[in-house]
Design a protein around this motif. Structure first.
Motif, PDB file in Angstrom:
ATOM      1  N   GLU A  22       0.851  -1.055   0.029  1.00 51.60           N
ATOM      2  CA  GLU A  22      -0.020  -0.063   0.120  1.00 51.60           C
ATOM      3  C   GLU A  22       0.776   1.236  -0.037  1.00 51.60           C
ATOM      4  O   GLU A  22       0.640   2.240  -0.698  1.00 51.60           O
ATOM      5  CB  GLU A  22      -0.833   0.187   1.303  1.00 51.60           C
ATOM      6  CG  GLU A  22      -1.701   1.305   1.501  1.00 51.60           C
ATOM      7  CD  GLU A  22      -2.816   1.557   0.234  1.00 51.60           C
ATOM      8  OE1 GLU A  22      -3.180   2.475  -0.115  1.00 51.60           O
ATOM      9  OE2 GLU A  22      -3.188   0.608  -0.683  1.00 51.60           O
ATOM     10  N   LEU A  23       1.942   1.244   0.753  1.00 56.19           N
ATOM     11  CA  LEU A  23       2.629   2.419   0.720  1.00 56.19           C
ATOM     12  C   LEU A  23       3.444   2.710  -0.669  1.00 56.19           C
ATOM     13  O   LEU A  23       3.535   3.687  -1.101  1.00 56.19           O
ATOM     14  CB  LEU A  23       4.088   2.022   1.896  1.00 56.19           C
ATOM     15  CG  LEU A  23       3.628   2.250   3.225  1.00 56.19           C
ATOM     16  CD1 LEU A  23       4.826   2.052   4.016  1.00 56.19           C
ATOM     17  CD2 LEU A  23       3.413   3.884   3.512  1.00 56.19           C
ATOM     18  N   ARG A  24       3.870   1.699  -1.407  1.00 57.31           N
ATOM     19  CA  ARG A  24       4.614   1.757  -2.704  1.00 57.31           C
ATOM     20  C   ARG A  24       3.490   2.379  -3.490  1.00 57.31           C
ATOM     21  O   ARG A  24       3.856   3.041  -4.537  1.00 57.31           O
ATOM     22  CB  ARG A  24       4.933   0.479  -3.143  1.00 57.31           C
ATOM     23  CG  ARG A  24       5.996  -0.222  -2.173  1.00 57.31           C
ATOM     24  CD  ARG A  24       6.650  -1.445  -2.923  1.00 57.31           C
ATOM     25  NE  ARG A  24       7.274  -2.211  -1.997  1.00 57.31           N
ATOM     26  CZ  ARG A  24       7.137  -3.193  -1.198  1.00 57.31           C
ATOM     27  NH1 ARG A  24       5.878  -3.812  -1.561  1.00 57.31           N
ATOM     28  NH2 ARG A  24       8.039  -3.772  -0.621  1.00 57.31           N
ATOM     29  N   ARG A  25       2.247   1.882  -3.467  1.00 60.07           N
ATOM     30  CA  ARG A  25       1.028   2.627  -4.415  1.00 60.07           C
ATOM     31  C   ARG A  25       0.972   4.147  -4.032  1.00 60.07           C
ATOM     32  O   ARG A  25       0.621   4.904  -4.725  1.00 60.07           O
ATOM     33  CB  ARG A  25      -0.341   1.930  -3.970  1.00 60.07           C
ATOM     34  CG  ARG A  25      -0.453   0.452  -4.826  1.00 60.07           C
ATOM     35  CD  ARG A  25      -1.951   0.032  -4.903  1.00 60.07           C
ATOM     36  NE  ARG A  25      -2.587  -0.413  -3.415  1.00 60.07           N
ATOM     37  CZ  ARG A  25      -2.293  -1.577  -3.141  1.00 60.07           C
ATOM     38  NH1 ARG A  25      -1.843  -2.607  -3.955  1.00 60.07           N
ATOM     39  NH2 ARG A  25      -2.873  -1.949  -2.012  1.00 60.07           N
ATOM     40  N   GLN A  26       1.245   4.443  -2.759  1.00 51.74           N
ATOM     41  CA  GLN A  26       1.218   5.842  -2.552  1.00 51.74           C
ATOM     42  C   GLN A  26       2.445   6.723  -2.921  1.00 51.74           C
ATOM     43  O   GLN A  26       2.308   7.872  -2.303  1.00 51.74           O
ATOM     44  CB  GLN A  26       0.947   5.988  -0.895  1.00 51.74           C
ATOM     45  CG  GLN A  26      -0.497   5.350  -0.370  1.00 51.74           C
ATOM     46  CD  GLN A  26      -0.602   5.402   0.911  1.00 51.74           C
ATOM     47  OE1 GLN A  26       0.137   6.082   1.758  1.00 51.74           O
ATOM     48  NE2 GLN A  26      -1.694   4.719   1.615  1.00 51.74           N
ATOM     49  N   GLY A  27       3.512   5.873  -3.357  1.00 51.39           N
ATOM     50  CA  GLY A  27       4.569   6.766  -3.743  1.00 51.39           C
ATOM     51  C   GLY A  27       5.497   6.737  -2.731  1.00 51.39           C
ATOM     52  O   GLY A  27       6.591   7.580  -2.696  1.00 51.39           O
ATOM     53  N   ARG A  28       5.610   5.720  -1.717  1.00 55.79           N
ATOM     54  CA  ARG A  28       6.674   5.729  -0.654  1.00 55.79           C
ATOM     55  C   ARG A  28       7.302   4.449  -0.651  1.00 55.79           C
ATOM     56  O   ARG A  28       6.812   3.443  -0.959  1.00 55.79           O
ATOM     57  CB  ARG A  28       5.757   6.213   0.652  1.00 55.79           C
ATOM     58  CG  ARG A  28       5.066   7.580   0.612  1.00 55.79           C
ATOM     59  CD  ARG A  28       4.831   7.764   1.993  1.00 55.79           C
ATOM     60  NE  ARG A  28       5.786   8.220   2.862  1.00 55.79           N
ATOM     61  CZ  ARG A  28       6.607   9.204   2.922  1.00 55.79           C
ATOM     62  NH1 ARG A  28       6.154  10.548   1.873  1.00 55.79           N
ATOM     63  NH2 ARG A  28       7.610   9.499   3.757  1.00 55.79           N
ATOM     64  N   VAL A  29       8.515   4.330  -0.068  1.00 54.63           N
ATOM     65  CA  VAL A  29       9.168   3.231   0.231  1.00 54.63           C
ATOM     66  C   VAL A  29       9.470   2.852   1.534  1.00 54.63           C
ATOM     67  O   VAL A  29       9.974   3.699   2.313  1.00 54.63           O
ATOM     68  CB  VAL A  29      10.725   3.347  -0.570  1.00 54.63           C
ATOM     69  CG1 VAL A  29      11.626   2.166  -0.328  1.00 54.63           C
ATOM     70  CG2 VAL A  29      10.648   3.893  -1.910  1.00 54.63           C
ATOM     71  N   PRO A  30       9.174   1.518   1.929  1.00 56.28           N
ATOM     72  CA  PRO A  30       9.196   1.190   3.337  1.00 56.28           C
ATOM     73  C   PRO A  30      10.709   1.259   3.745  1.00 56.28           C
ATOM     74  O   PRO A  30      11.553   0.853   2.935  1.00 56.28           O
ATOM     75  CB  PRO A  30       8.527  -0.290   3.386  1.00 56.28           C
ATOM     76  CG  PRO A  30       7.634  -0.415   2.061  1.00 56.28           C
ATOM     77  CD  PRO A  30       8.616   0.742   1.241  1.00 56.28           C
ATOM     78  N   ALA A  31      11.072   1.518   4.870  1.00 59.47           N
ATOM     79  CA  ALA A  31      12.396   1.403   5.630  1.00 59.47           C
ATOM     80  C   ALA A  31      12.563   1.129   6.818  1.00 59.47           C
ATOM     81  O   ALA A  31      11.433   1.255   7.471  1.00 59.47           O
ATOM     82  CB  ALA A  31      13.099   2.847   5.036  1.00 59.47           C
ATOM     83  N   VAL A  32      13.543   0.503   7.549  1.00 60.15           N
ATOM     84  CA  VAL A  32      13.753   0.370   8.909  1.00 60.15           C
ATOM     85  C   VAL A  32      14.924   0.750   9.233  1.00 60.15           C
ATOM     86  O   VAL A  32      16.054   0.592   8.176  1.00 60.15           O
ATOM     87  CB  VAL A  32      13.728  -1.039   9.173  1.00 60.15           C
ATOM     88  CG1 VAL A  32      14.573  -1.837   8.293  1.00 60.15           C
ATOM     89  CG2 VAL A  32      13.724  -1.383  10.472  1.00 60.15           C
ATOM     90  N   VAL A  33      15.305   1.283  10.322  1.00 60.99           N
ATOM     91  CA  VAL A  33      16.326   2.123  10.826  1.00 60.99           C
ATOM     92  C   VAL A  33      16.588   1.398  12.283  1.00 60.99           C
ATOM     93  O   VAL A  33      15.690   1.031  13.042  1.00 60.99           O
ATOM     94  CB  VAL A  33      16.114   3.650  11.151  1.00 60.99           C
ATOM     95  CG1 VAL A  33      17.634   4.129  11.646  1.00 60.99           C
ATOM     96  CG2 VAL A  33      15.492   4.256  10.267  1.00 60.99           C
ATOM     97  N   TYR A  34      17.931   0.773  12.061  1.00 63.04           N
ATOM     98  CA  TYR A  34      18.426   0.085  13.469  1.00 63.04           C
ATOM     99  C   TYR A  34      20.002   0.509  13.843  1.00 63.04           C
ATOM    100  O   TYR A  34      20.412   1.376  13.037  1.00 63.04           O
ATOM    101  CB  TYR A  34      18.431  -1.614  12.795  1.00 63.04           C
ATOM    102  CG  TYR A  34      19.436  -1.877  12.134  1.00 63.04           C
ATOM    103  CD1 TYR A  34      20.796  -2.196  11.876  1.00 63.04           C
ATOM    104  CD2 TYR A  34      18.840  -1.741  10.516  1.00 63.04           C
ATOM    105  CE1 TYR A  34      21.530  -2.425  11.124  1.00 63.04           C
ATOM    106  CE2 TYR A  34      19.707  -2.140   9.400  1.00 63.04           C
ATOM    107  CZ  TYR A  34      21.153  -2.495   9.653  1.00 63.04           C
ATOM    108  OH  TYR A  34      21.924  -2.709   8.594  1.00 63.04           O
TER     109      TYR A  34
END
Length: 239
Positions: A22-34
């Motif tokens: 769903e995020l990609r459809r909205q023009g965004r890239v999922p990310a994780v910070v560690y």
């Protein structure tokens, strides 16, 4: 170091395949910070800006900032995955960085002064072994690139990591004196390696190989049977 580029960042309230799609459809890239002993932080970044930055050769050695809820978080990319068909960014792993910690960063290697290499002028070929080097380095001192000078390199010469003057504070993760590049090719004074067959044929008094014609005036091989004369008569049969 120049001011870090800042991504407008949103915190992800949910995770999983469906949420990421769903995020990609909205023009965004999922990310994780560690990193730094903190709990992983799940966020999303604008896909347009991520695409532009990830196309740079030094993307994984660049410190970025995340603008999240009025705070600026310094990070460095550790891994990025792309869609196998569209080649669009699908997910990014980011690591927290600070001015007091060292991080692993890949730095691109470029090779300069090709025209000043005698080996290349003679027709040799530059064999590049390393196009990037992984360093332990402080985020504020990550070099943009490492230059390897080819001046004076002859055919058969090599450049190793210990031949370079590295930026202050940058230590290669690989502690061996690994090879960066070599100049390869056959020089005019390169000795010719004889094959076993050729060496045997060149030996004094060597017998010719099976089926090969003897050299003019050469003595017959030891134990060789004499062929009968063409006009020799066969012995008469006993009655």
């Amino acid at each position: 170091m120049s001011e870090a580029f800042a991504f407008e960042t949103l915190k992800r309230e949910t995770t999983g395949t469906g949420s990421a799609r769903e995020l990609r459809r909205q023009g965004r890239v999922p990310a994780v910070v560690y990193g730094e002993g903190k709990e992983p932080l799940h966020v999303s970044l604008p896909i347009k800006e991520v695409t532009l930055k990830s196309n740079k050769k030094n993307f994984k050695s660049t410190v970025f900032e995340l603008n999240l809820d009025g705070k600026k978080i310094k990070v460095i990319p550790k891994d990025i995955t792309f869609h196998p068909v569209t080649d669009k960014p699908e997910h990014i792993d980011l690591q927290y960085v600070s001015d007091k910690t060292a991080v692993k960063a890949f730095v691109p290697v470029i090779y300069i002064n090709h025209v000043k290499s005698p080996g290349l002028k003679k027709g040799g070929v530059l064999n590049i072994v390393s196009r990037e080097i992984e360093f332990y380095v402080n985020p504020s001192n990550i070099p943009e690139q490492i230059e390897v000078d080819l001046s004076g390199m002859e055919i058969g010469n090599a450049k190793h990591i210990n031949d370079l003057k590295l930026p202050q504070g940058a230590k290669p993760v690989n502690k061996t004196n690994f090879t960066l590049a070599t100049v390869v090719g056959k020089g005019s004074d390169e000795p010719t390696v004889a094959t076993p067959d050729a060496a045997a044929a060149a030996a004094p008094g060597a017998a010719p190989a099976a089926g090969a014609p003897a050299a003019p005036g050469a003595a017959p091989a030891a134990g060789a049977a004499k062929a009968p004369a063409a006009d020799a008569k066969a012995p008469a049969a006993k009655k």
